[in-house]
Write a protein that holds these residues in place. Structure first.
Motif, short mmCIF file in Angstrom:
data_model
loop_
_atom_site.label_atom_id
_atom_site.label_comp_id
_atom_site.label_asym_id
_atom_site.label_seq_id
_atom_site.Cartn_x
_atom_site.Cartn_y
_atom_site.Cartn_z
N PRO A 101 -1.46 -1.17 -7.04
CA PRO A 101 -2.92 -1.27 -7.20
C PRO A 101 -3.51 -2.45 -6.42
O PRO A 101 -2.88 -3.51 -6.33
N HIS A 102 -4.68 -2.23 -5.88
CA HIS A 102 -5.46 -3.26 -5.20
C HIS A 102 -4.77 -3.81 -3.95
O HIS A 102 -5.06 -4.93 -3.50
N SER B 253 0.81 -1.22 0.00
CA SER B 253 0.00 0.00 0.00
C SER B 253 0.84 1.26 0.00
O SER B 253 0.45 2.28 -0.59
#
Length: 535
Positions: free
Chosen positions: A266-267, A261
């Motif tokens: 992404p994700h 993060s």
């Protein structure tokens, strides 16, 4: 093209460094982009043989853990002769060498150092800028010389006049060695920081050394095939790289491991609230100041938060559901996201962009920030602020000067006194349980890191927020404009200052909601609309 990268061990990399070399490094507090395996090998070589010695160390941001890592690896008497650093707090041992005049200690704004590396790499005549004028970094006011040894040395800047206006020319620094870090390299030596918390000034540092005839050493976690790499994720191209050290156990930060993060993957799953400081609300005096300061923010603004107490404002905005209404940046190159506070300040969970810090500092010095929230160590009657020399130690300004001189509005955030201050809030009122033993409102600041008169001349809006009072800088000097509910303005504010500020004719009470931990059922929006309580 055939492979050109040379893989070496950290011990072999350390052997490349000669006595008297100038070494430029990248990195940030908390272990961001810290090439500590190479640093440790250089330290071990010095402790075993006394070499390399008489080094010059250059670093823009604070690098280390206030114990043994980062800049601390170089903090041995005889190992370094000169240090040019933007922020020193993460190396108490280096601070002691400076205090004892065992080294020539220079401090410069972090953006100045990073951009100077870029200018040196481009063979331009140094960095010519207004950043630092009328502060301790102005060559007429010390030029960043932070101890007697530095004051006796050759200056590292000069004043030049262009178009009838004064600028500072920071003289080129030509590194013999650059030490930078990435996540991985390919067989051509291209370096990617794809899984790091920031890019910082790695490219500028490498460019400065390479184009000055020096060598570039890079620490990475792994090597990948170029066919598996994304070209747009390369921060340092292989043409700049001489040697690569593989460090398979290299952590992303001092927290350990890799957290997707904060690399903007992404994700990525959210990090646990307990893993990083600053993802929870600040409390006590720090919380009061953060809540009051947050009232100055308007939707749509470009906002910067500095290290220390201002770092807690982002968590307040998150709790008020207002973080989404602003564009947030910090000097390490981060845009938006959940700002991490404490030792890892400069990283964020789920950033929307991660830029080079050199690009970020261009944005700041060009006036891209609408409002900046910065710390304050000392404040005087003229509105000058000192954050760069506190107590006996060299601290340095970090990005404070670059940001404060460029922002349209500046809000300084800090407790009214230091050392031992204890307060509590109840029922919308403030009580002082114990006074601080060190005053922060002084007749004259020890060192000018922010120049109040210059800010007035440029038309900047300047506010000073503490837990018990708020001041504004006016043409008459510092002016008291708000006092906390429950506080006696004369006895608990004015009598405890080394000078008598102006007092606004419409002296107001700080908003009582600032003294409630979950203040503002409307998410703090009405406080913001009201201008924080005092127009």
């Amino acid at each position: 093209m055939e492979a050109i990268v040379i893989e070496v061990s950290s011990v072999e990399a350390a052997q490349c460094i000669r006595d008297g070399d100038t070494i430029a490094i990248t990195g940030n507090g908390g272990g961001m982009l810290e090439a500590d395996e190479i640093f440790a090998a250089i330290e071990a070589r010095f402790l075993a043989s006394g070499h390399p010695r008489d080094l010059t160390l250059v670093h823009a941001l604070g690098v280390g853990d206030a114990d043994r890592r980062g800049v601390n690896r170089f903090a041995h008497e005889g190992m370094v002769r000169r240090v040019v650093g933007g922020h020193w707090s993460w190396s108490p041992r280096m601070q002691k060498l400076a205090r004892d005049n065992k080294i020539e200690a220079f401090t410069l704004p972090s953006g100045v150092i990073s951009l100077l590396m870029r200018e040196t790499g481009a063979k331009r005549p140094g960095l010519i800028t207004r950043v630092g004028l009328n502060t301790a970094y102005d060559p007429r006011l010390g030029g960043g010389a932070a101890n007697d040894a530095a004051k006796a040395a050759r200056p590292i800047s000069e004043i030049v006049t262009l178009g009838g206006e004064d600028y500072i020319r920071y003289l080129p620094i030509r590194p013999d060695i650059a030490i930078v870090r990435g996540t991985y390299c390919d067989e051509l030596g291209n370096i990617s920081c794809a899984e790091e918390a920031g890019d910082l000034d790695a490219h500028a540092v490498a460019l400065a050394a390479r184009n000055s005839g020096g060598r570039v050493l890079v620490q990475v976690r792994e090597k990948r095939k170029s066919s598996d790499c994304i070209a747009r994720l390369v921060q340092v191209p292989g043409v700049l790289v001489d040697q690569v050290v593989l460090a398979p156990n290299q952590p992303q930060t001092h927290v350990g491991g890799y957290e997707p993060s904060i690399a903007g993957v992404p994700h990525a799953a959210p990090a646990p609230d307990t893993k990083f400081a600053g993802l929870s609300l600040p409390s006590g005096a720090r919380g009061i100041i953060a809540r009051r300061a947050a009232g100055e923010i308007r939707a749509g603004q470009s906002v910067n938060f500095g290290f220390g107490i201002p770092g807690g404002i982002a968590a307040v905005l998150t709790a008020q559901a207002r973080l989404k209404d602003i564009w947030l940046t910090v000097e390490q190159g981060i845009h938006n996201g959940q700002l991490i506070d404490g030792a890892l300040f400069g990283a964020a969970a789920f950033p929307s962009a991660i830029m080079r810090s050199t690009d970020q500092f261009d944005f700041y010095s060009g006036g891209g920030v609408d409002i900046a929230f910065l710390g304050a160590g000392e404040i005087d009657a003229k509105g000058n602020v000192n954050v760069s020399r506190l107590g006996r130690d060299v601290v340095g300004p970090g990005g404070f000067v670059d940001i404060s001189q460029g922002a349209k509005s500046v809000v300084f955030c800090g407790t009214f006194e230091a050392s031992g201050l204890s307060v509590h809030a109840s029922g919308g009122r403030l009580s002082i349980d114990k006074d601080g033993s060190i005053p922060k409102f002084v007749e004259d600041v020890r060192e000018v890191t922010f120049c109040g008169p210059s800010a007035l001349a440029k038309g900047q809006s300047v506010l000073y927020v503490t837990e018990r009072a708020v001041f504004r800088l006016t043409k008459d000097g510092l002016t008291l404009v708000e006092v906390a509910p429950g506080i006696d303005a004369e006895r608990q504010v004015l009598d405890r200052m080394a000078f008598r500020p102006q007092v606004a004719s419409d002296l107001a009470a700080m908003d009582a909601r600032c003294f409630v931990e979950d203040f503002g059922g409307d998410g703090g929006a009405s406080l913001a609309k009201a201008g924080g309580g005092h127009a």
